[in-house]
Scaffold this active site. Sequence first.
Site, PDB file in Angstrom:
ATOM      1  N   GLY A  72      40.039  87.734  58.300  1.00 17.95           N
ATOM      2  CA  GLY A  72      39.250  86.531  58.078  1.00 17.95           C
ATOM      3  C   GLY A  72      39.542  85.459  59.121  1.00 17.95           C
ATOM      4  O   GLY A  72      38.642  84.783  59.617  1.00 17.95           O
ATOM      5  N   ASN A 153      40.746  77.808  48.860  1.00 19.91           N
ATOM      6  CA  ASN A 153      41.799  78.748  48.494  1.00 19.91           C
ATOM      7  C   ASN A 153      42.885  78.122  47.626  1.00 19.91           C
ATOM      8  O   ASN A 153      43.535  78.807  46.845  1.00 19.91           O
ATOM      9  CB  ASN A 153      42.441  79.344  49.739  1.00 19.91           C
ATOM     10  N   SER A 204      36.511  88.898  53.755  1.00 24.39           N
ATOM     11  CA  SER A 204      37.758  89.611  54.039  1.00 24.39           C
ATOM     12  C   SER A 204      38.047  90.652  52.962  1.00 24.39           C
ATOM     13  O   SER A 204      37.838  90.400  51.776  1.00 24.39           O
ATOM     14  CB  SER A 204      38.899  88.595  54.131  1.00 24.39           C
ATOM     15  N   THR A 242      38.862  99.705  69.595  1.00 23.54           N
ATOM     16  CA  THR A 242      38.703 100.897  68.760  1.00 23.54           C
ATOM     17  C   THR A 242      38.653 100.484  67.291  1.00 23.54           C
ATOM     18  O   THR A 242      39.529  99.753  66.817  1.00 23.54           O
ATOM     19  CB  THR A 242      39.884 101.865  68.981  1.00 23.54           C
ATOM     20  N   CYS A 328      49.366  80.868  53.607  1.00 21.91           N
ATOM     21  CA  CYS A 328      49.241  80.812  55.048  1.00 21.91           C
ATOM     22  C   CYS A 328      49.946  79.644  55.708  1.00 21.91           C
ATOM     23  O   CYS A 328      50.089  79.610  56.909  1.00 21.91           O
ATOM     24  CB  CYS A 328      47.765  80.789  55.449  1.00 21.91           C
TER      25      CYS A 328
END
Lengths: 388, 403
Positions: A72, A153, A204, A242, A328
Amino acid sequence: MFAPVYFDHNATTPLDPAVLEAMLPYLGTRFGNASSRHDYGRAARRAIDEARSRVAAAVGAHPTEVIFTSGGSEANNLFLRGAAACLRPGLLAISAVEHPSVREPARQIVAAAQGAWRVREIKVDGEGRIDQEDYQATIAEQPRLVSVMLANNETGALHDVEALAAAARRNGAAFHSDAVQALGKVAIDFRKLNAAGVNALTLSAHKINGPKGAAALVVDKRVELQAQISGGGQERGLRSGTENVAAIVGFGLACELTCARLAAGAEKAAALRSRLEQGLLGLGARVFAAGADRLPNTSYFAVPDIEGETLVGKLDRAGFAVASGSACASAAIEPSHVMAAMGVAPEVARGAVRVSFGAGNTSEQVSEFLAALGETVFQLRRLVALAG
Amino acid sequence: MLKFPIYLDYSATTPVDPRVADKMIPYLCEKFGNPASRSHAYGWEADAAVEVARVEVAALINADAKDIVWTSGATESNNLAIKGAANFYSGKGKHLITVSTEHKAVLDTMRELERQGFEVSYLAPADNGLISVEQFKQALRPDTIVASVMAVNNEIGVIQPIAELGEICRDKGIVFHVDAAQATGKMPLDMAALKVDLMSLCAHKTYGPKGIGALYVRRKPRIRLEAQIHGGGHERGLRSGTLATHQIVGMGEAFRLAREEMASENLRIGALRDRLLKGVTEIEETYVNGDLVHRVPHNLNVSFNFVEGESLIMAIKDVAVSSGSACTSASLEPSYVLRALGRSDELAHSSIRFTLGRFTTEEEIDYTVKLLHAKIAKLRELSPLWEMHQEGVDLDTVQWAAH
């Protein structure tokens, strides 16, 4: 094995067993690089295409509007930095309660532009709701980019992003919404949002019982974005590298499952949260953003004169995993910017504890939590009284 | 018992070693905490596992755990290293050096920086794919700030002289970045000896999962970077975003196994590759691409003259290989790496990259050799150019009529 009751679903969620089953082959025999032209590669490519359709379907978007990223934070950075790079510099408007992965790239865009880009933080009121007057004033300044999260959040407060975008669009802004906490908890219809003026959403996987390492920027193709990770040209040149097939496959299935369970899940979470907050009242706790529309699973509260850090430590030992402030905000000792924006005094904000429910939680667990919380608060208050 | 297709495309990606998968699963299941959650055991457990893995990744390159920054893969690491350093040190100069045969993740990043006002010198390698120290020295300017040279080329497997280049860069105060995505587990890398400032690492070329990589960032002397993904301040502010514990654990275990098994594995794989080489060079008009001495033991890149490339790939579909780099397979242009070696378009188009690995067997190699002999003979039978060549016609002198 000591397994605390997990009440921290906004930080991350356990993987759904069905999602694990779906992922395992891609950590086993189906290991091909999706860009390879042989059977191994083609199987990986098909798996990614299928996952992309599922992610798109979960939010009512078109598969071509889904860009896979590693997380995210990366998706938020991709939109803000990518869109800013293609626009004439001007005003960037973000709410005062955005996640650091929106605040920090905004700050960096301004710092790098040496005056060409400015940022304005849209104020919120004491309940964490967008201050309408300040929003109108912000829009009047004709921002080029606006970013307001769908759900906060920390407090769980919901923002009416559809209405906000409609107002912004009249003045020509590109509008982004960080929907990472909203996905799987409230219904999201990108078609409807897009019609109103929302150009992009961030989603996310690890918040919806999917794996860490996969996320998406859902973006209207009319928005020009400069790729932030250059290379082999994957994701139509917008995100090279990738592809993480296993995580993308997991993300796709998690989206499908989470939407199927949304209504029932929300109802159950709301009931747990109700029970919790009734108990909190009894303790004299203050619940933040109680006056706002909130995610059904989130309760952000503070018990008067009790440090949040201390409380969560004791709660962990008592067998409950909760959070003080956002996961976070790694080493920060200051109270959160969300609390500050809501005008909560620092001494009160330092008491903040967040409980966020998820699929596995039960009513009994909430009762036990309230008992443990009550006991802990009692002990801590006794210590304070004895000390002084 | 052969399993088809036989996988000889280890440079595109590798299977996750079952031992690595076993280590990862608990972190997908009961140990699902967010490593940044400081308030409970779920978070602490995840964080502890991340730090153990960091030590293992550092150990493979003889570095310190503190030098390792987690990213989502080598492409991101290359972007972070080059953009991060160029932007940080742009006050000192605007000139960058790289090699024309680097991976697209480096070349496209360089092109992006050119659009932003930097100047880039793209060094052309010799026919064997290697650049020389002399050539590098000559490209240096007083305003050179960053150089990027990969350790091992993904298409032709050659090893560049990064030790010597590192000395030069250190001497001149130039930040030296090395893309080591194809090198880990295939050659020793010693960051205590190498004067390399930034090194890109990735898991999925070394039997780890996709979606996770790292950037080595030297602390002595201290290298500074401008972060590219901003947010919660993870990884010392160099790369924000929730860490994917299970992927990190996988990379740690993969690198630990690489450290333990590299020496013996390289011997075994080198022998198999040489067996393949012998079998292939028995076919007429085959050309090995890239230096045969300065190369990793896993790679064999061969051009087959007088055979049409696409038909060849189709004819040998029992074997999963690559013609050109996997990351740019969307287009059917001849490989820019092979063109840089001086190969013509036709020869570049009819080249195959064979890359061997941990699970490659002698039986698979022998089958592949037999298949190649048979199919190439067949395709050449149908080729008018081959017929002309056999009759002694020098095709370079033929005047082709347009239709």
